[in-house]
Design an enzyme around this catalytic site. Structure first.
Site, short mmCIF file in Angstrom:
data_model
loop_
_atom_site.label_atom_id
_atom_site.label_comp_id
_atom_site.label_asym_id
_atom_site.label_seq_id
_atom_site.Cartn_x
_atom_site.Cartn_y
_atom_site.Cartn_z
CD1 TRP A 42 -0.16 -1.62 3.09
CD2 TRP A 42 0.72 0.43 3.31
NE1 TRP A 42 0.66 -1.63 4.20
CE2 TRP A 42 1.22 -0.38 4.36
CE3 TRP A 42 1.15 1.75 3.25
CZ2 TRP A 42 2.11 0.09 5.34
CZ3 TRP A 42 2.03 2.23 4.21
CH2 TRP A 42 2.50 1.39 5.23
CG ASN A 43 5.10 1.30 0.52
OD1 ASN A 43 4.71 0.55 -0.37
ND2 ASN A 43 6.38 1.45 0.79
CE LYS B 64 -2.95 -9.50 -2.06
NZ LYS B 64 -3.64 -8.30 -1.55
N PRO B 65 -3.35 -6.15 -5.50
CG PRO B 65 -4.23 -4.33 -6.60
CD PRO B 65 -4.47 -5.79 -6.38
CG ASP B 66 -2.37 -3.65 1.30
OD1 ASP B 66 -1.65 -4.47 1.90
OD2 ASP B 66 -3.30 -3.01 1.85
N GLY C 57 6.71 -6.40 -0.17
CA GLY C 57 6.04 -6.32 1.12
C GLY C 57 7.01 -6.67 2.24
CB SER C 58 6.41 -7.61 5.72
OG SER C 58 5.57 -8.73 5.53
CD GLU D 63 12.42 -5.80 -5.44
OE1 GLU D 63 13.20 -5.13 -4.75
OE2 GLU D 63 12.74 -6.34 -6.50
CG LEU D 64 11.43 -9.28 0.96
CD1 LEU D 64 12.03 -10.53 1.57
CD2 LEU D 64 9.94 -9.44 0.74
CB CYS E 2 10.98 -0.47 0.91
SG CYS E 2 11.13 0.14 -0.77
CD GLU F 241 10.63 -2.14 7.18
OE1 GLU F 241 9.92 -3.15 7.29
OE2 GLU F 241 10.94 -1.66 6.08
P1 NAD Z 1 2.72 -7.27 3.85
O1 NAD Z 1 3.76 -8.28 3.58
O2 NAD Z 1 1.82 -7.47 5.00
O3 NAD Z 1 1.73 -7.06 2.58
C1 NAD Z 1 2.22 -6.86 1.29
C2 NAD Z 1 1.27 -7.51 0.31
O4 NAD Z 1 1.23 -8.91 0.55
C3 NAD Z 1 -0.18 -7.03 0.41
O5 NAD Z 1 -0.77 -6.99 -0.87
C4 NAD Z 1 -0.84 -8.13 1.25
O6 NAD Z 1 -2.22 -8.25 1.05
C5 NAD Z 1 -0.10 -9.35 0.73
N1 NAD Z 1 -0.10 -10.50 1.64
C6 NAD Z 1 -0.12 -10.48 2.99
N2 NAD Z 1 -0.11 -11.75 3.45
C7 NAD Z 1 -0.07 -12.56 2.38
C8 NAD Z 1 -0.05 -13.98 2.20
N3 NAD Z 1 -0.05 -14.81 3.24
N4 NAD Z 1 -0.02 -14.46 0.94
C9 NAD Z 1 -0.02 -13.64 -0.13
N5 NAD Z 1 -0.04 -12.30 -0.02
C10 NAD Z 1 -0.06 -11.77 1.21
O7 NAD Z 1 3.49 -5.90 3.94
P2 NAD Z 1 2.99 -4.54 4.51
O8 NAD Z 1 3.30 -4.56 5.95
O9 NAD Z 1 1.61 -4.24 4.09
O10 NAD Z 1 3.97 -3.56 3.72
C11 NAD Z 1 5.02 -2.94 4.29
C12 NAD Z 1 6.29 -3.74 4.09
O11 NAD Z 1 6.62 -3.77 2.71
C13 NAD Z 1 7.47 -3.11 4.78
O12 NAD Z 1 8.21 -4.09 5.46
C14 NAD Z 1 8.30 -2.54 3.65
O13 NAD Z 1 9.66 -2.42 3.91
C15 NAD Z 1 7.99 -3.46 2.54
N6 NAD Z 1 8.15 -2.80 1.25
C16 NAD Z 1 9.25 -3.12 0.52
C17 NAD Z 1 9.48 -2.50 -0.70
C18 NAD Z 1 10.71 -2.85 -1.53
O14 NAD Z 1 10.75 -2.50 -2.69
N7 NAD Z 1 11.69 -3.54 -0.97
C19 NAD Z 1 8.57 -1.56 -1.18
C20 NAD Z 1 7.47 -1.25 -0.40
C21 NAD Z 1 7.26 -1.90 0.81
#
Ligand code: NAD
Length: 538
Positions: A178-179, A202-204, A253-254, A275-276, A309, A407
């Site tokens: 979402w960020n 699948k977006p957030d 994501g995370s 990309e975490l 991130c 983080e």
């Molecule tokens: P998150 O991992 O909870 O969610 C990210 C995405 O994954 C969302 O679309 C979510 O719905 C989906 N998701 C969640 N659980 C899932 C599962 N079990 N199976 C499949 N999909 C699933 O992350 P967040 O907390 O919403 O986002 C913030 C994190 O993202 C931070 O840690 C940040 O550093 C990271 N981030 C990294 C980058 C990069 O380029 N490295 C960019 C943006 C954000």
């Protein structure tokens, strides 16, 4: 698309004023909502609300996809991809160039929606517009080169002719956060399309509308609709069928979720890029221009309220300049304007959700209760909106405090002194992450030498993150727990292809001929291998 703010004015931090009412309501036109949400592939009647972090009020109800819907989306994408893979690269690139123009022309509408859904300041929303335009242009102009069939030296010079083809993977599944909802919804998919793939994204759940606007713009740029499917729902429910149906997964994501996705991809033996998270360090060397460093520090730390991130959460500052840097950094941070608005008047908006606010609040309270000192900030600001938190600078953070190594993903940074540069590099390399680092110094050569010792996927000198993030030819991604694979550059497109090697043997066969037996053939081979080495062949 139009967003209305009935209070008629921006909501900036400042004296009490009816125009600065954080409870002002922002509403989307019902037709816009219907048009956008109608793009979700969802057959049941279930919906989930999307709210604006500007005031916590609902913006829309988004239809939710079932497992069967996700399978349907993948099947449609797969059918459309067969034709797309045979479409000349130049035609695919033309779609990206049209998208480039559309995004720039409609930036006001895009920034409004990004602001409404994510709460971010308009300058940060504009960065998304710019990044999508940069990405579209880069891959439109370079895809043919990246994907071109290449010749490599054959086993026997002149006799073995070998070409390498780049074959699209097929259907690429994208799971985005979402960020940075606009750029994260589009930028990983554009090279996938250029390489001849279809995308199911699948977006957030918190930023679905922005992702849907991205899909609409792609169609208006000339992309056949089935090539870009959008599904909606909780990741844990629709992530697995997406991974089961796709040929490659791109996840942002995370780190915790990334690990789960990687294991599901491993079960299917499909590739993925991840990309975490990060805990990114910024080094201020003793010869740094302190004004520039302080200005860069505020952007590095507080862009999008630190929900980035690649944003900085750890500062290592040379002893000799520590006090002067801190004075400037704190002053610039305190001069930042905060507020809920869709206009250009604020530096920082709210966090996206109560969950983010809770994380940030807990990290700061934990640090302060264990002895960290607040140099500025350190408070939620409910007077500005439900999820506001002040940009916060801490000193005296120690390893037992949560924010030392975890983080925060919010507007909270810790400052540390260093005595010598080797020590600063060692501390910058501490922890499990390795996404981005920054170095401020007036000696570019020395800074680039230090960069080579830092275990991060990107290092920015005299800049927080923009120099690499904005250079599309520069691959971006994490070392260690910050990820696998790279977006941007050649790696950002080649990840969506399989390499196919086609070898043609001419004249002599690869085996005994001219009546030689196996032993004589081995002797001829041995002699020719020695000659080829002497000739410097690879
Ligand atoms: P998150 O991992 O909870 O969610 C990210 C995405 O994954 C969302 O679309 C979510 O719905 C989906 N998701 C969640 N659980 C899932 C599962 N079990 N199976 C499949 N999909 C699933 O992350 P967040 O907390 O919403 O986002 C913030 C994190 O993202 C931070 O840690 C940040 O550093 C990271 N981030 C990294 C980058 C990069 O380029 N490295 C960019 C943006 C954000």
């Amino acid at each position: 698309m139009s967003a209305t703010n009935p209070s008629g004015g921006p909501l900036v931090d400042g004296p009490a004023d009816p125009e600065h009412d954080p409870r002002a309501s922002y509403a989307l036109e019902p037709d816009d909502v219907r048009r956008l949400t109608g793009r979700v592939l969802a057959s049941g009647g279930e919906t989930t609300p999307v709210s604006s972090p500007l005031n916590g009020q609902p913006l829309a109800h988004v239809p939710q996809s079932s497992t069967a819907d996700v399978r349907d989306a993948v099947a449609r994408a797969r059918r459309a991809q067969e034709t797309w893979a045979r479409t000349p690269v130049a035609e695919r690139a033309a779609v990206l160039l049209r998208l480039h123009d559309l995004v720039l022309d409609r930036q006001a509408e895009i920034c409004d929606l990004v602001g409404l859904e994510s709460g971010k300041a308009r300058k940060d929303a504009f960065l998304e517009v710019a990044h999508v335009a940069l990405t579209a242009r880069y891959y439109a102009r370079t895809a043919e080169d990246h994907l071109a069939t290449r010749r490599v030296p054959g086993m026997f010079p002149g006799l073995t002719h070998v070409e390498l083809n780049r074959v699209p993977k097929g259907v690429v599944g994208i799971i985005s956060p979402w960020n940075y909802p606009f750029t994260m919804a589009l930028c990983d998919g554009l090279p996938a399309l250029a390489a001849g793939n279809a995308v199911v994204i699948k977006p957030d759940a918190q930023t679905m509308l922005t992702a849907l606007l991205g899909a609409e713009l792609l169609e208006q740029a000339g992309l056949p609709r089935d090539l870009w499917q959008v599904v909606a729902g909780p990741g844990k429910d629709i992530g697995p069928p997406l991974i089961e149906g796709s040929d490659y997964i791109c996840f942002t994501g995370s780190t915790a979720t990334g690990r789960l996705i990687a294991s599901q991809c491993a079960d299917r033996l499909i590739g993925c890029s991840l990309e975490l998270g990060g805990k990114n360090p910024l080094l201020v060397l003793r010869d740094a221009d302190l004004e520039k460093a302080a200005e860069g520090a505020t952007r590095a730390a507080f862009s999008n309220a630190g929900q980035l991130c690649v944003s900085t959460e750890r500062f290592y500052v040379a002893d000799q300049v520590y006090d002067r840097f801190v004075e400037r950094f704190v002053a610039r941070t305190e001069a930042m304007t905060l507020g809920s608005t869709l206009d250009w008047s604020v530096d920082m908006g709210p966090l996206i959700s109560q969950q983010q606010l809770d994380t940030v609040t807990t990290h700061v309270e934990d640090a302060v209760s264990k002895g960290a000192r607040l140099l500025t900030g350190g408070r939620p600001r409910p007077d500005l909106g439900p999820y506001f938190y002040e940009p916060t600078i801490l000193e005296g953070v120690t390893p037992e405090m949560t924010c030392f190594g975890h983080e925060t993903f919010g507007p909270v940074v810790a400052l540390y002194r260093f005595h010598d540069e080797a020590d600063a590099v060692a501390r910058a390399n501490q922890g499990d992450y390795g996404l981005n680092a920054s170095i401020y110094s007036q000696d570019g050569r020395r800074a680039r030498q230090i960069a080579r010792e830092i275990r991060c996927g990107t290092v920015n000198i005299n800049e927080g993150f923009g120099a690499t993030f904005g250079t599309l030819a520069a691959p971006m991604g994490g070392m260690r727990q910050s990820g696998m694979g790279r977006r941007q550059g050649s790696e950002g497109i080649l990840r969506y292809t399989e390499t196919q090697s086609v070898g043609t043997q001419r004249g002599l066969r690869i085996g005994p001929s001219f009546g030689l037996d196996q032993e004589q053939y081995a002797a001829v081979m041995t002699a020719s291998l020695r000659v080829l080495k002497k000739l410097g062949r690879a």
